[in-house]
Design a protein around this motif. Sequence first.
Motif, PDB file in Angstrom:
ATOM      1  N   SER A  86     -10.102 -28.217  36.808  1.00 24.10           N
ATOM      2  CA  SER A  86     -10.020 -27.930  38.381  1.00 24.10           C
ATOM      3  C   SER A  86     -10.032 -27.318  38.539  1.00 24.10           C
ATOM      4  N   ALA A  87     -10.038 -26.060  37.331  1.00 26.31           N
ATOM      5  CA  ALA A  87     -10.237 -24.420  37.656  1.00 26.31           C
ATOM      6  C   ALA A  87     -10.901 -23.634  37.366  1.00 26.31           C
ATOM      7  N   VAL A  88     -11.868 -22.921  39.049  1.00 24.34           N
ATOM      8  CA  VAL A  88     -12.499 -22.494  38.831  1.00 24.34           C
ATOM      9  C   VAL A  88     -12.415 -20.740  39.108  1.00 24.34           C
ATOM     10  N   PHE A  89     -13.382 -19.320  38.049  1.00 28.39           N
ATOM     11  CA  PHE A  89     -13.199 -18.601  37.992  1.00 28.39           C
ATOM     12  C   PHE A  89     -14.439 -17.901  38.227  1.00 28.39           C
ATOM     13  N   TRP A  90     -14.504 -16.568  39.199  1.00 24.66           N
ATOM     14  CA  TRP A  90     -15.068 -16.007  39.504  1.00 24.66           C
ATOM     15  C   TRP A  90     -14.843 -14.850  38.928  1.00 24.66           C
ATOM     16  N   TYR A  91     -15.772 -13.471  38.240  1.00 17.50           N
ATOM     17  CA  TYR A  91     -15.857 -12.575  37.649  1.00 17.50           C
ATOM     18  C   TYR A  91     -16.981 -11.844  37.914  1.00 17.50           C
ATOM     19  N   ARG A  92     -16.793 -10.512  37.717  1.00 17.54           N
ATOM     20  CA  ARG A  92     -17.655  -9.796  38.406  1.00 17.54           C
ATOM     21  C   ARG A  92     -18.444  -8.485  36.810  1.00 17.54           C
ATOM     22  N   GLN A  93     -19.735  -8.246  36.511  1.00 21.24           N
ATOM     23  CA  GLN A  93     -20.141  -7.802  35.211  1.00 21.24           C
ATOM     24  C   GLN A  93     -20.485  -6.475  35.803  1.00 21.24           C
ATOM     25  N   THR A  94     -20.250  -5.862  35.045  1.00 19.75           N
ATOM     26  CA  THR A  94     -21.372  -4.528  35.625  1.00 19.75           C
ATOM     27  C   THR A  94     -21.191  -3.763  33.910  1.00 19.75           C
ATOM     28  N   ILE A  95     -22.570  -2.806  33.711  1.00 15.99           N
ATOM     29  CA  ILE A  95     -22.662  -1.736  32.521  1.00 15.99           C
ATOM     30  C   ILE A  95     -20.977  -1.066  32.283  1.00 15.99           C
ATOM     31  N   VAL A  96     -21.201  -0.770  33.315  1.00 13.26           N
ATOM     32  CA  VAL A  96     -19.977   0.145  33.591  1.00 13.26           C
ATOM     33  C   VAL A  96     -18.260  -0.167  33.305  1.00 13.26           C
ATOM     34  N   GLN A  97     -18.188  -1.238  34.544  1.00 15.84           N
ATOM     35  CA  GLN A  97     -16.782  -1.952  34.177  1.00 15.84           C
ATOM     36  C   GLN A  97     -16.305  -2.773  33.398  1.00 15.84           C
ATOM     37  N   GLY A  98     -17.618  -3.550  33.238  1.00 15.31           N
ATOM     38  CA  GLY A  98     -17.687  -4.323  31.849  1.00 15.31           C
ATOM     39  C   GLY A  98     -17.049  -6.123  32.757  1.00 15.31           C
ATOM     40  N   LEU A  99     -16.566  -7.415  32.093  1.00 13.29           N
ATOM     41  CA  LEU A  99     -16.033  -8.095  33.117  1.00 13.29           C
ATOM     42  C   LEU A  99     -14.437  -7.727  33.947  1.00 13.29           C
ATOM     43  N   GLU A 100     -15.061  -7.953  35.589  1.00 12.20           N
ATOM     44  CA  GLU A 100     -13.843  -7.997  35.932  1.00 12.20           C
ATOM     45  C   GLU A 100     -13.376  -9.733  36.787  1.00 12.20           C
ATOM     46  N   PHE A 101     -12.787  -9.419  36.743  1.00 19.34           N
ATOM     47  CA  PHE A 101     -11.544 -10.820  37.482  1.00 19.34           C
ATOM     48  C   PHE A 101     -12.343 -10.173  39.208  1.00 19.34           C
ATOM     49  N   LEU A 102     -12.244 -11.347  39.561  1.00 20.53           N
ATOM     50  CA  LEU A 102     -12.373 -11.781  40.908  1.00 20.53           C
ATOM     51  C   LEU A 102     -11.127 -11.741  41.729  1.00 20.53           C
ATOM     52  N   THR A 103     -12.083 -13.304  41.602  1.00 18.13           N
ATOM     53  CA  THR A 103     -10.539 -14.518  42.205  1.00 18.13           C
ATOM     54  C   THR A 103     -10.481 -16.173  41.045  1.00 18.13           C
ATOM     55  N   TYR A 104      -9.527 -16.778  42.047  1.00 14.87           N
ATOM     56  CA  TYR A 104      -9.695 -17.860  40.715  1.00 14.87           C
ATOM     57  C   TYR A 104      -8.887 -19.102  41.515  1.00 14.87           C
ATOM     58  N   PHE A 105      -9.344 -20.204  41.529  1.00 17.69           N
ATOM     59  CA  PHE A 105      -9.381 -21.824  41.978  1.00 17.69           C
ATOM     60  C   PHE A 105      -8.702 -22.831  40.843  1.00 17.69           C
ATOM     61  N   ARG A 106      -7.402 -23.663  41.480  1.00 13.64           N
ATOM     62  CA  ARG A 106      -7.430 -24.111  41.059  1.00 13.64           C
ATOM     63  C   ARG A 106      -7.105 -25.703  41.768  1.00 13.64           C
ATOM     64  N   ASN A 107      -7.838 -26.689  41.825  1.00 12.28           N
ATOM     65  CA  ASN A 107      -8.032 -28.226  42.490  1.00 12.28           C
ATOM     66  C   ASN A 107      -7.969 -27.501  43.896  1.00 12.28           C
TER      67      ASN A 107
END
Lengths: 115, 114
Positions: free
Chosen positions: B30-51
């Motif tokens: 029920s939970a969905v997340f989007w992340y962005r990954q770059t070499i410089v910044q690594g993994l960054e959280f973007l947004t999150y949905f629940r239900n």
Amino acid sequence: KTQVEQSPQSLVVRQGENCVLQCNYSVTPDNHLRWFKQDTGKGLVSLTVLVHENDKTSNGRYSATLDKDAKHSTLHITATLLDDTATYICVVGALASSSFSKLVFGQGTSLSVVP
Amino acid sequence: NAGVIQTPRHKVTGKGQEATLWCEPISGHSAVFWYRQTIVQGLEFLTYFRNQAPIDDSGMPKERFSAQMPNQSHSTLKIQSTQPQDSAVYLCASSLAGRAETLYFGSGTRLTVL
């Protein structure tokens, strides 16, 4: 200041050797710490989850420890295989999924296993 | 269980074009997340949905980025007027609500903006 610091940045080992990856963090809350493996061009695959003070986990050739007092975790890989070549990422944060947005990712350790 | 499915695997766009990235979470998550990954910044959280409801979009750039989850089986991340600095691997993840150990990631979409 980097909140999750992994060392070494990169590591080369010969197939069959053991290796140890380090993760130091200053994140709060630190209810859980997880190690992920990321093959080149792939997503993150969870290796182990550590929750409690002085937790130790084992997943086949992967084992990990957590020292919450020292805010430090280690990932041990025994008898490395060529397929272990990947980036290993340490993630720290709260347990509840409502706090997943606050998960902090390390920059990863790039492991290369050579014949 | 095919895991979290992301399409396309690779996308190349010209500067100023629109890019839409797709994510199909694991059935029952029920939970969905989007992340962005770059070499410089690594993994960054973007947004999150629940239900399907947006819960936290604090990581989303305020302009040009939008995310939706019209039903429980897919979510989209749309980037309008793409810029070269948007080039990254965009990762989608899903989990059972309240279960940290159930967080699974897709293989990502590598976006290249020329």
